[in-house]
Write a protein that holds these residues in place. Sequence first.
Motif, PDB file in Angstrom:
ATOM      1  N   MET A   1      42.212  37.267  42.299  1.00  0.00           N
ATOM      2  CA  MET A   1      40.974  36.487  42.319  1.00  0.00           C
ATOM      3  C   MET A   1      41.064  35.319  41.340  1.00  0.00           C
ATOM      4  SD  MET A   1      38.838  37.843  44.450  1.00  0.00           S
ATOM      5  CE  MET A   1      37.472  36.829  43.925  1.00  0.00           C
ATOM      6  N   VAL A   2      41.463  35.619  40.091  1.00  0.00           N
ATOM      7  CA  VAL A   2      41.639  34.563  39.096  1.00  0.00           C
ATOM      8  C   VAL A   2      43.125  34.430  38.804  1.00  0.00           C
ATOM      9  CG1 VAL A   2      39.332  34.830  38.094  1.00  0.00           C
ATOM     10  CG2 VAL A   2      41.251  36.047  37.071  1.00  0.00           C
ATOM     11  N   LYS A   3      43.528  33.247  38.457  1.00  0.00           N
ATOM     12  CA  LYS A   3      44.950  32.934  38.315  1.00  0.00           C
ATOM     13  C   LYS A   3      45.440  32.949  36.873  1.00  0.00           C
ATOM     14  CE  LYS A   3      44.607  32.172  42.725  1.00  0.00           C
ATOM     15  NZ  LYS A   3      44.728  33.324  43.595  1.00  0.00           N
ATOM     16  N   CYS A   4      44.550  33.164  35.927  1.00  0.00           N
ATOM     17  CA  CYS A   4      44.914  33.245  34.512  1.00  0.00           C
ATOM     18  C   CYS A   4      44.433  34.578  33.944  1.00  0.00           C
ATOM     19  CB  CYS A   4      44.284  32.105  33.718  1.00  0.00           C
ATOM     20  SG  CYS A   4      44.794  30.468  34.259  1.00  0.00           S
ATOM     21  N   ARG A   5      45.158  35.101  32.980  1.00  0.00           N
ATOM     22  CA  ARG A   5      44.832  36.407  32.414  1.00  0.00           C
ATOM     23  C   ARG A   5      43.556  36.368  31.576  1.00  0.00           C
ATOM     24  NH1 ARG A   5      47.666  39.453  27.373  1.00  0.00           N
ATOM     25  NH2 ARG A   5      46.599  41.451  27.629  1.00  0.00           N
ATOM     26  N   PRO A   6      42.594  37.237  31.896  1.00  0.00           N
ATOM     27  CA  PRO A   6      41.448  37.395  31.003  1.00  0.00           C
ATOM     28  C   PRO A   6      41.893  38.089  29.711  1.00  0.00           C
ATOM     29  CG  PRO A   6      40.902  38.117  33.233  1.00  0.00           C
ATOM     30  CD  PRO A   6      42.394  37.940  33.172  1.00  0.00           C
TER      31      PRO A   6
ATOM     32  N   ARG B   1      37.866  47.180  42.525  1.00  0.00           N
ATOM     33  CA  ARG B   1      36.439  46.885  42.658  1.00  0.00           C
ATOM     34  C   ARG B   1      36.121  45.396  42.599  1.00  0.00           C
ATOM     35  NH1 ARG B   1      33.078  45.856  38.562  1.00  0.00           N
ATOM     36  NH2 ARG B   1      34.624  46.556  37.059  1.00  0.00           N
ATOM     37  N   ILE B   2      36.714  44.677  41.651  1.00  0.00           N
ATOM     38  CA  ILE B   2      36.367  43.257  41.467  1.00  0.00           C
ATOM     39  C   ILE B   2      36.627  42.460  42.743  1.00  0.00           C
ATOM     40  CG2 ILE B   2      36.905  41.154  40.157  1.00  0.00           C
ATOM     41  CD1 ILE B   2      35.460  43.196  38.450  1.00  0.00           C
ATOM     42  N   ALA B   3      37.812  42.588  43.295  1.00  0.00           N
ATOM     43  CA  ALA B   3      38.150  41.844  44.511  1.00  0.00           C
ATOM     44  C   ALA B   3      37.291  42.303  45.682  1.00  0.00           C
ATOM     45  CB  ALA B   3      39.635  41.987  44.831  1.00  0.00           C
ATOM     46  N   ALA B   4      37.109  43.617  45.829  1.00  0.00           N
ATOM     47  CA  ALA B   4      36.324  44.139  46.956  1.00  0.00           C
ATOM     48  C   ALA B   4      34.862  43.696  46.866  1.00  0.00           C
ATOM     49  CB  ALA B   4      36.422  45.654  47.021  1.00  0.00           C
TER      50      ALA B   4
ATOM     51  N   GLY C   1      54.516  34.932  35.047  1.00  0.00           N
ATOM     52  CA  GLY C   1      53.988  34.002  36.046  1.00  0.00           C
ATOM     53  C   GLY C   1      54.005  34.543  37.466  1.00  0.00           C
ATOM     54  N   ARG C   2      54.078  35.875  37.616  1.00  0.00           N
ATOM     55  CA  ARG C   2      54.088  36.518  38.927  1.00  0.00           C
ATOM     56  C   ARG C   2      53.071  37.656  38.937  1.00  0.00           C
ATOM     57  NH1 ARG C   2      59.121  39.138  40.110  1.00  0.00           N
ATOM     58  NH2 ARG C   2      58.354  39.240  42.244  1.00  0.00           N
ATOM     59  N   PRO C   3      52.375  37.875  40.067  1.00  0.00           N
ATOM     60  CA  PRO C   3      51.382  38.949  40.123  1.00  0.00           C
ATOM     61  C   PRO C   3      52.023  40.329  40.259  1.00  0.00           C
ATOM     62  CG  PRO C   3      51.534  37.895  42.261  1.00  0.00           C
ATOM     63  CD  PRO C   3      52.437  37.123  41.315  1.00  0.00           C
ATOM     64  N   PHE C   4      51.374  41.310  39.685  1.00  0.00           N
ATOM     65  CA  PHE C   4      51.744  42.715  39.841  1.00  0.00           C
ATOM     66  C   PHE C   4      53.217  42.977  39.521  1.00  0.00           C
ATOM     67  CE2 PHE C   4      47.802  42.353  42.190  1.00  0.00           C
ATOM     68  CZ  PHE C   4      47.133  43.502  41.807  1.00  0.00           C
ATOM     69  N   VAL C   5      53.595  42.686  38.270  1.00  0.00           N
ATOM     70  CA  VAL C   5      54.968  42.963  37.826  1.00  0.00           C
ATOM     71  C   VAL C   5      55.018  43.968  36.676  1.00  0.00           C
ATOM     72  CG1 VAL C   5      55.970  40.791  38.632  1.00  0.00           C
ATOM     73  CG2 VAL C   5      54.983  40.912  36.323  1.00  0.00           C
ATOM     74  N   GLY C   6      53.872  44.322  36.119  1.00  0.00           N
ATOM     75  CA  GLY C   6      53.826  45.314  35.048  1.00  0.00           C
ATOM     76  C   GLY C   6      53.864  46.725  35.633  1.00  0.00           C
TER      77      GLY C   6
ATOM     78  N   MET D   1      47.761  40.262  53.341  1.00  0.00           N
ATOM     79  CA  MET D   1      47.599  39.673  52.014  1.00  0.00           C
ATOM     80  C   MET D   1      46.894  40.683  51.117  1.00  0.00           C
ATOM     81  SD  MET D   1      45.857  35.988  51.388  1.00  0.00           S
ATOM     82  CE  MET D   1      46.087  35.058  49.912  1.00  0.00           C
ATOM     83  N   PHE D   2      47.422  40.877  49.920  1.00  0.00           N
ATOM     84  CA  PHE D   2      46.818  41.755  48.917  1.00  0.00           C
ATOM     85  C   PHE D   2      46.215  40.884  47.835  1.00  0.00           C
ATOM     86  CE2 PHE D   2      49.794  44.400  51.083  1.00  0.00           C
ATOM     87  CZ  PHE D   2      49.279  45.684  51.024  1.00  0.00           C
ATOM     88  N   ILE D   3      44.972  41.212  47.436  1.00  0.00           N
ATOM     89  CA  ILE D   3      44.276  40.425  46.422  1.00  0.00           C
ATOM     90  C   ILE D   3      43.752  41.363  45.341  1.00  0.00           C
ATOM     91  CG2 ILE D   3      42.384  38.832  45.946  1.00  0.00           C
ATOM     92  CD1 ILE D   3      42.579  37.946  48.911  1.00  0.00           C
ATOM     93  N   GLY D   4      44.221  41.145  44.111  1.00  0.00           N
ATOM     94  CA  GLY D   4      43.750  41.900  42.962  1.00  0.00           C
ATOM     95  C   GLY D   4      42.712  41.107  42.200  1.00  0.00           C
ATOM     96  N   GLU D   5      42.440  41.540  40.964  1.00  0.00           N
ATOM     97  CA  GLU D   5      41.392  40.872  40.199  1.00  0.00           C
ATOM     98  C   GLU D   5      41.917  39.747  39.323  1.00  0.00           C
ATOM     99  OE1 GLU D   5      40.756  43.974  36.558  1.00  0.00           O
ATOM    100  OE2 GLU D   5      40.007  44.574  38.522  1.00  0.00           O
TER     101      GLU D   5
END
Length: 190
Positions: free
Chosen positions: A84-89, A124-127, A53-58, A39-43
């Motif tokens: 980590m969070v499901k909505c864009r900051p 960094r944020i996820a780690a 509506g999908r992670p890591f597509v840019g 599992m990969f987890i970003g910020e």
Amino acid sequence: MEMNFEALKSQVTACTACELCKTRHNVVFGDGVPNAEVMFIGEGPGEQEDLQGRPFVGRAGQLLDKMLAVIDLDRSKNIYITNMVKCRPPQNRDPLPAEQEQCIAYLRGQVAAIRPKIIVCLGRIAACRLISKDFKVTKQHGMWFEKNGVLMMGTFHPAALLRYPAQKPAAFEDFTALRDKIQEICDHTY
């Protein structure tokens, strides 16, 4: 918070627990296979992720997909990716601690449902949240940590690699170490 994966996704999609819900286009729950051992987890989602509506597509996601392909990983066949969070900051700023706190139960639910053997923290944020609050990506990337029976590694966020391409060789070494660890402990990833 162990529950049916689809029920968890519905709960996340309807979430209004923090201010991020007011500016989102889409909740970005995650993407990949439900029985992933890795599992990969970003910020948090960026602009393209929020729109699709999908992670890591840019651009960062495209780089991540290329890096994954080098070690024969793909979100459509053998891994799961989330944030980590499901909505864009706003303006892609770092998610605030309070925003992370609102979403952490959702992330725990995803981890409980998927039950990965390996978690890779992208950036960094996820780690800092998942491995150690004082995690230093530039010094500790590629190192393995065990938490609650899961092996964890922090590495560079692909967006950071776009900004600082000189870090790509170190990130590639991390992915090589990941491939080796998958071959060592995973049953069905390869």
